[in-house]
Design a protein around this motif. Structure first.
Motif, mmCIF file in Angstrom:
data_model
loop_
_atom_site.group_PDB
_atom_site.id
_atom_site.type_symbol
_atom_site.label_atom_id
_atom_site.label_comp_id
_atom_site.label_asym_id
_atom_site.label_seq_id
_atom_site.Cartn_x
_atom_site.Cartn_y
_atom_site.Cartn_z
ATOM 1 N N GLY A 95 -2.202 5.408 11.667
ATOM 2 C CA GLY A 95 -1.806 4.007 11.525
ATOM 3 C C GLY A 95 -1.343 3.683 10.120
ATOM 4 O O GLY A 95 -1.679 4.385 9.159
ATOM 5 N N LEU A 96 -0.570 2.601 10.012
ATOM 6 C CA LEU A 96 0.014 2.174 8.750
ATOM 7 C C LEU A 96 -0.484 0.785 8.372
ATOM 8 O O LEU A 96 -0.455 -0.133 9.202
ATOM 9 C CB LEU A 96 1.534 2.140 8.847
ATOM 10 C CG LEU A 96 2.253 3.466 9.078
ATOM 11 C CD1 LEU A 96 3.725 3.212 9.402
ATOM 12 C CD2 LEU A 96 2.123 4.374 7.859
ATOM 13 N N ASN A 97 -0.924 0.637 7.138
ATOM 14 C CA ASN A 97 -1.198 -0.676 6.562
ATOM 15 C C ASN A 97 -0.083 -0.944 5.560
ATOM 16 O O ASN A 97 -0.086 -0.435 4.441
ATOM 17 C CB ASN A 97 -2.564 -0.686 5.874
ATOM 18 C CG ASN A 97 -2.982 -2.070 5.442
ATOM 19 O OD1 ASN A 97 -2.231 -3.036 5.583
ATOM 20 N ND2 ASN A 97 -4.166 -2.189 4.889
ATOM 21 N N ILE A 98 0.899 -1.722 5.986
ATOM 22 C CA ILE A 98 2.138 -1.908 5.234
ATOM 23 C C ILE A 98 1.950 -2.935 4.134
ATOM 24 O O ILE A 98 1.289 -3.964 4.322
ATOM 25 C CB ILE A 98 3.271 -2.331 6.196
ATOM 26 C CG1 ILE A 98 3.604 -1.160 7.131
ATOM 27 C CG2 ILE A 98 4.507 -2.788 5.446
ATOM 28 C CD1 ILE A 98 4.560 -1.522 8.231
ATOM 29 N N ALA A 99 2.552 -2.673 2.981
ATOM 30 C CA ALA A 99 2.443 -3.564 1.820
ATOM 31 C C ALA A 99 3.830 -4.029 1.390
ATOM 32 O O ALA A 99 4.760 -3.233 1.263
ATOM 33 C CB ALA A 99 1.760 -2.846 0.663
ATOM 34 N N LEU A 100 3.927 -5.347 1.136
ATOM 35 C CA LEU A 100 5.190 -5.932 0.662
ATOM 36 C C LEU A 100 5.218 -6.099 -0.845
ATOM 37 O O LEU A 100 6.265 -6.407 -1.409
ATOM 38 C CB LEU A 100 5.416 -7.288 1.339
ATOM 39 C CG LEU A 100 5.624 -7.240 2.857
ATOM 40 C CD1 LEU A 100 5.636 -8.642 3.431
ATOM 41 C CD2 LEU A 100 6.909 -6.511 3.203
ATOM 42 N N THR A 101 4.070 -5.906 -1.495
ATOM 43 C CA THR A 101 4.012 -6.009 -2.959
ATOM 44 C C THR A 101 3.179 -4.858 -3.504
ATOM 45 O O THR A 101 2.338 -4.284 -2.799
ATOM 46 C CB THR A 101 3.380 -7.343 -3.405
ATOM 47 O OG1 THR A 101 1.983 -7.343 -3.044
ATOM 48 C CG2 THR A 101 4.083 -8.538 -2.773
ATOM 49 N N GLU A 102 3.401 -4.558 -4.773
ATOM 50 C CA GLU A 102 2.612 -3.504 -5.421
ATOM 51 C C GLU A 102 1.141 -3.898 -5.485
ATOM 52 O O GLU A 102 0.252 -3.047 -5.352
ATOM 53 C CB GLU A 102 3.156 -3.225 -6.827
ATOM 54 C CG GLU A 102 4.561 -2.637 -6.856
ATOM 55 C CD GLU A 102 4.620 -1.209 -6.336
ATOM 56 O OE1 GLU A 102 3.530 -0.608 -6.125
ATOM 57 O OE2 GLU A 102 5.735 -0.686 -6.144
ATOM 58 N N ASP A 103 0.869 -5.187 -5.688
ATOM 59 C CA ASP A 103 -0.529 -5.632 -5.774
ATOM 60 C C ASP A 103 -1.256 -5.444 -4.446
ATOM 61 O O ASP A 103 -2.425 -5.009 -4.423
ATOM 62 C CB ASP A 103 -0.596 -7.105 -6.191
ATOM 63 C CG ASP A 103 -0.271 -7.304 -7.664
ATOM 64 O OD1 ASP A 103 -0.264 -6.303 -8.406
ATOM 65 O OD2 ASP A 103 -0.035 -8.463 -8.057
ATOM 66 N N SER A 104 -0.588 -5.787 -3.340
ATOM 67 C CA SER A 104 -1.253 -5.628 -2.041
ATOM 68 C C SER A 104 -1.447 -4.151 -1.703
ATOM 69 O O SER A 104 -2.467 -3.772 -1.106
ATOM 70 C CB SER A 104 -0.465 -6.335 -0.940
ATOM 71 O OG SER A 104 0.810 -5.759 -0.768
#
Length: 366
Positions: A95-104
């Protein structure tokens, strides 16, 4: 159908049916006493994830318990498919936990790394944008990366529930709908349960009634501090395969439709759908997957999750009424295999798995 059993299971959702099937296939006489079709049912709002990654920051044994269930799921799914003739749409591609920012992305990495240091089986990999696009070519340009875990998978929750019903019946179990339990009394070495369809007696009982456990648990000196939390889900028309890996808020089913979700609303017993949350879910899904912008939504619905104060399960046996058990969680799909194979021996008189020592209700009263 008789009215005296080895076990009465109160509640016919994913938790109750996984336990009921596990008991019936081990030779126990089992009755599942269920409510009405219109009862609040968490299974309707289950996103279908068999998820391990990131679980257990407050208590690592929750991550370990989820891992143990994930490990059992391939055999569990095959067994249910053989018994029912249904295809559950199960797979474990990771599974993937996708991030839209470097902080997340950094926050996600910190969480899974903490868990990995508690148990090296809780593996993960950090994907930058380039590696992620190699796995998911249709990912949006705004995505900076993702955390990947090989332990994660997904399945159809409704096909799973239907298969459990079929397997349970083939194992000799009795399913009794429209039999919501109104009172429970200790009688000798067993229990008497009064329902709208009459009285049932059992040597042991397991409360798996979701939100109904709040009222039922005190009848056998148990505590179920649970509250409803609404989740809304959207499903799209079928589209070409583009997402082989499930994510926390977007997953493509085996049939090709796409499920969008991950809302959490404290609205009491309102299981409705609201335009603002539907729009929020859609916008959140389009950002990492722009192709969804032109895809039609065909249905939206809401359901009430069953949440404890710390979001983790409760497994308890009554000291005052031995043989009365409480099981509640909001991960009915993920934990179904563990409930069927690892929890049932405890209900039959064995030891509670040590991994579950923390998950009693008294943790909320210290």
């Amino acid at each position: 159908m008789k009215n005296t059993y080895d076990f009465a299971i109160v509640g016919g959702g994913l938790v109750g049916m996984a336990i009921a099937y596990g008991l019936a296939k081990r030779g126990q006489t089992v009755a599942v006493l269920d409510g009405e079709d219109a009862s609040f049912r968490a299974a309707r709002g289950n996103f279908g994830l068999v998820w391990v990654s990131g679980k257990g920051r407050k208590e690592p044994d929750y991550g370990r318990w989820s891992f143990e269930s994930s490990r059992l799921w391939p055999t569990f799914a095959e067994e249910l498919e053989d018994a029912s003739g249904l295809k559950l749409g199960y797979s474990r591609p990771g599974g993937l936990n996708i991030a839209l920012t470097e902080d997340s992305l950094a926050a996600s990495v910190e969480n899974v790394d903490y868990l990995y240091r508690q148990d090296a089986r809780l593996t993960y990999d950090v994907l930058d944008g380039g590696r992620l696009r190699g796995m998911v070519p249709d990912i949006g340009d705004d995505v900076v990366g993702a955390v990947y875990s090989e332990n994660d998978g997904h399945v159809s929750p409704l096909y799973t529930l239907r298969a459990l019903f079929t397997a349970f019946a083939k194992a000799g179990g009795d399913y009794v709908p429209k039999a919501a339990v109104s009172t429970i009394e200790r009688r000798g070495d067993g229990f008497r349960l009064d329902t709208a369809l009459g009285t049932f007696c059992s040597a042991k009982l397991v409360l798996c009634a979701g939100l109904g456990n709040r009222d039922l648990a005190p009848m056998v000196s148990l505590d179920a501090p649970i509250v409803p939390l609404r989740g809304q889900i959207l499903v799209t028309e079928r589209v070409r395969p583009f997402l082989h890996y499930p994510t926390l808020s977007v997953r493509q089913t085996a049939e090709g439709s796409v499920l969008l979700g991950e809302s959490a609303e404290d609205v009491g017993l309102d299981a409705g759908v609201t335009a603002d949350i539907v729009a929020h879910i859609a916008r959140k899904a389009i950002k990492p997957f722009p192709l969804l912008h032109s895809v039609n939504v065909v249905r939206a619905w809401g359901a009430l999750r069953v949440m404890t104060p710390d979001s983790m399960p409760i497994y308890d046996e009554s000291h005052a009424c031995p043989g009365a058990f409480l099981t509640t969680c909001h991960s009915g799909v993920t934990l179904a295999a563990a409930h069927c194979e690892l929890l049932v021996p405890w209900l039959l008189g064995g030891q509670l798995p040590p991994i579950l020592d923390y998950f009693h209700a008294k943790r909320f009263h210290v």
